[in-house]
Design a protein around this motif. Structure first.
Motif, short mmCIF file in Angstrom:
data_model
loop_
_atom_site.label_atom_id
_atom_site.label_comp_id
_atom_site.label_asym_id
_atom_site.label_seq_id
_atom_site.Cartn_x
_atom_site.Cartn_y
_atom_site.Cartn_z
N GLN A 74 -20.72 -15.08 -8.15
CA GLN A 74 -19.50 -15.88 -8.28
C GLN A 74 -18.46 -15.42 -7.27
O GLN A 74 -18.26 -14.22 -7.06
N LEU A 75 -17.82 -16.38 -6.63
CA LEU A 75 -16.81 -16.08 -5.61
C LEU A 75 -15.41 -16.17 -6.21
O LEU A 75 -15.08 -17.14 -6.90
N PHE A 76 -14.60 -15.15 -5.95
CA PHE A 76 -13.21 -15.11 -6.40
C PHE A 76 -12.31 -15.03 -5.16
O PHE A 76 -12.55 -14.24 -4.25
N ARG A 77 -11.24 -15.85 -5.16
CA ARG A 77 -10.29 -15.83 -4.06
C ARG A 77 -8.96 -15.24 -4.54
O ARG A 77 -8.46 -15.60 -5.61
N ILE A 78 -8.42 -14.33 -3.74
CA ILE A 78 -7.15 -13.72 -4.10
C ILE A 78 -6.05 -14.77 -4.12
O ILE A 78 -5.92 -15.58 -3.18
N ASP A 79 -5.27 -14.77 -5.18
CA ASP A 79 -4.16 -15.70 -5.34
C ASP A 79 -2.88 -15.03 -4.83
O ASP A 79 -2.34 -14.15 -5.51
N VAL A 231 19.07 10.03 14.16
CA VAL A 231 19.77 11.33 14.22
C VAL A 231 21.06 11.29 13.41
O VAL A 231 21.91 10.40 13.57
N GLY A 232 21.16 12.27 12.53
CA GLY A 232 22.36 12.42 11.72
C GLY A 232 22.49 11.41 10.59
O GLY A 232 23.44 11.47 9.81
N VAL A 233 21.54 10.49 10.49
CA VAL A 233 21.64 9.46 9.44
C VAL A 233 20.45 9.50 8.48
O VAL A 233 20.63 9.63 7.26
N LEU A 234 19.26 9.37 9.01
CA LEU A 234 18.09 9.21 8.13
C LEU A 234 16.84 9.76 8.79
O LEU A 234 16.68 9.70 10.01
N ARG A 235 15.95 10.30 7.95
CA ARG A 235 14.64 10.74 8.41
C ARG A 235 13.61 10.33 7.36
O ARG A 235 13.76 10.68 6.18
N ALA A 236 12.59 9.62 7.79
CA ALA A 236 11.56 9.15 6.85
C ALA A 236 10.34 10.07 6.92
O ALA A 236 10.08 10.71 7.94
N GLU A 237 9.59 10.12 5.83
CA GLU A 237 8.35 10.90 5.78
C GLU A 237 7.24 10.16 6.52
O GLU A 237 7.28 8.94 6.66
N ASP A 238 6.25 10.95 6.95
CA ASP A 238 5.11 10.35 7.66
C ASP A 238 4.17 9.64 6.69
O ASP A 238 3.56 8.62 7.03
N LYS A 239 4.08 10.14 5.47
CA LYS A 239 3.12 9.60 4.50
C LYS A 239 3.60 8.26 3.93
O LYS A 239 4.77 8.09 3.59
N VAL A 240 2.65 7.34 3.83
CA VAL A 240 2.92 6.02 3.24
C VAL A 240 1.94 5.80 2.10
O VAL A 240 0.72 5.97 2.26
N ILE A 241 2.47 5.43 0.94
CA ILE A 241 1.61 5.07 -0.19
C ILE A 241 1.50 3.55 -0.22
O ILE A 241 2.51 2.84 -0.29
N ILE A 242 0.26 3.07 -0.15
CA ILE A 242 0.01 1.62 -0.17
C ILE A 242 -0.48 1.22 -1.55
O ILE A 242 -1.41 1.83 -2.09
N GLY A 243 0.14 0.21 -2.11
CA GLY A 243 -0.27 -0.32 -3.41
C GLY A 243 -0.70 -1.76 -3.28
O GLY A 243 -0.20 -2.51 -2.42
N PHE A 244 -1.65 -2.16 -4.09
CA PHE A 244 -2.16 -3.53 -4.04
C PHE A 244 -2.45 -4.00 -5.45
O PHE A 244 -3.37 -3.54 -6.11
N ARG A 245 -1.60 -4.91 -5.94
CA ARG A 245 -1.84 -5.55 -7.23
C ARG A 245 -2.39 -6.94 -6.96
O ARG A 245 -1.78 -7.72 -6.23
N PHE A 246 -3.55 -7.23 -7.55
CA PHE A 246 -4.19 -8.50 -7.18
C PHE A 246 -4.69 -9.29 -8.38
O PHE A 246 -5.05 -8.73 -9.43
N VAL A 247 -4.68 -10.59 -8.19
CA VAL A 247 -5.30 -11.53 -9.12
C VAL A 247 -6.16 -12.44 -8.27
O VAL A 247 -5.69 -13.04 -7.30
N ALA A 248 -7.44 -12.53 -8.61
CA ALA A 248 -8.36 -13.40 -7.87
C ALA A 248 -8.96 -14.42 -8.84
O ALA A 248 -9.40 -14.06 -9.93
N ASN A 249 -8.94 -15.67 -8.43
CA ASN A 249 -9.43 -16.75 -9.29
C ASN A 249 -10.83 -17.18 -8.88
O ASN A 249 -11.16 -17.24 -7.69
N ALA A 250 -11.64 -17.50 -9.89
CA ALA A 250 -13.02 -17.96 -9.62
C ALA A 250 -12.98 -19.28 -8.89
O ALA A 250 -12.16 -20.15 -9.17
N ASP A 251 -13.87 -19.44 -7.92
CA ASP A 251 -13.95 -20.67 -7.13
C ASP A 251 -14.49 -21.80 -7.98
O ASP A 251 -15.40 -21.62 -8.77
#
Length: 251
Positions: A74-79, A231-251
């Motif tokens: 069965q094929l499911f497509r991400i909504d 400089v003097g304002v902001l410094r971001a971290e190198d690490k990035v956390i990626i999240g993926f919440r998904f709903v896929a419907n049956a074709d």
């Protein structure tokens, strides 16, 4: 007188010889009788070739399972409307006594397919997933524009793709509603740079919908760009956390 006796003896011998000859005739009649009786006994043996019962061996129904199994895939497509990809990056505000904050960006511009094999769940596959990272939006339009134009340069490289190469944890059998925990490793391409990334995924089938969550970590420098640093304002971290919440419907 003597001559008569000789004649009598000769006649008696002839009579004896003639009397014994007919006795031998019945013996000759028994021989063909024996041959005749054995011949019909062999006739029934010729009827045994009735072995066309071997035809049932042609039971071609062995091909039926392939047809039924095909219907189990069965094929499911991400909504996109019900799904979301996020990034989380730690930031330190140098001009605010080193205040730490977590920047979160979101996009629903996602395309992808999942192929579920109900008969053999271990054969299930996840197709390439495509994300429009130029559509990331956070609580700060200023940050979004800086990421789009200066850091991530998603205005130039709007699409990120994830192509799975290994799925671990698929069961031999699956019951609808059961939650699975999987490890999905694949090639993540951002800014034309590809690295192998592993996501931890929890997923379950709910009727005609496949729902789940995935999370993984990457470093910006692994994809050819430095973390935001003002400089003097902001410094971001190198690490990035990626999240993926998904709903896929049956074709």
């Amino acid at each position: 007188m003597r001559l008569q006796m000789i004649v009598v003896v000769l006649l008696a011998g002839l009579l004896a010889a003639c009397g014994s000859a007919p006795a031998a005739a019945p013996v000759a009649t028994e021989a063909p009788a024996a041959v005749a009786t054995t011949a019909p006994a062999a006739a029934p043996a010729a009827t045994t070739p009735v072995e066309p019962t071997a035809q049932p061996a042609q039971t071609t129904p062995t091909e039926a399972p392939t047809t039924s199994e095909a219907t189990e895939v069965q094929l499911f497509r991400i909504d996109p409307a019900s799904s979301e990809v996020t990034y989380e990056v730690g930031e330190v505000f140098l001009n605010q006594d080193n205040r730490y904050a977590l920047a979160v960006g979101r996009t629903q511009q996602i395309n992808g397919e999942i192929e579920l094999d109900r008969a053999n769940p271990q054969n299930s596959m996840v197709g390439p997933i495509e994300i429009d990272i130029s559509a990331f939006a956070s609580d700060s339009p200023r940050r979004d524009n800086a990421i789009r134009d200066r850091w991530l340069e998603s205005a130039r490289f709007p699409l990120a793709t994830f192509v799975p190469t290994l799925i671990e944890g698929l069961p031999e059998q699956y019951t609808d509603g059961e939650e699975l925990t999987l490890m999905i490793t694949g090639d993540l391409t951002v800014r034309d740079v590809t690295n192998s990334v592993t996501f931890t995924v929890t997923s379950q089938l709910d009727g005609a919908q496949l729902i789940g969550n995935a999370s993984g970590e990457v470093n910006m420098t692994d994809f050819g760009f430095d973390p935001p640093d003002i400089v003097g304002v902001l410094r971001a971290e190198d690490k990035v956390i990626i999240g993926f919440r998904f709903v896929a419907n049956a074709d």
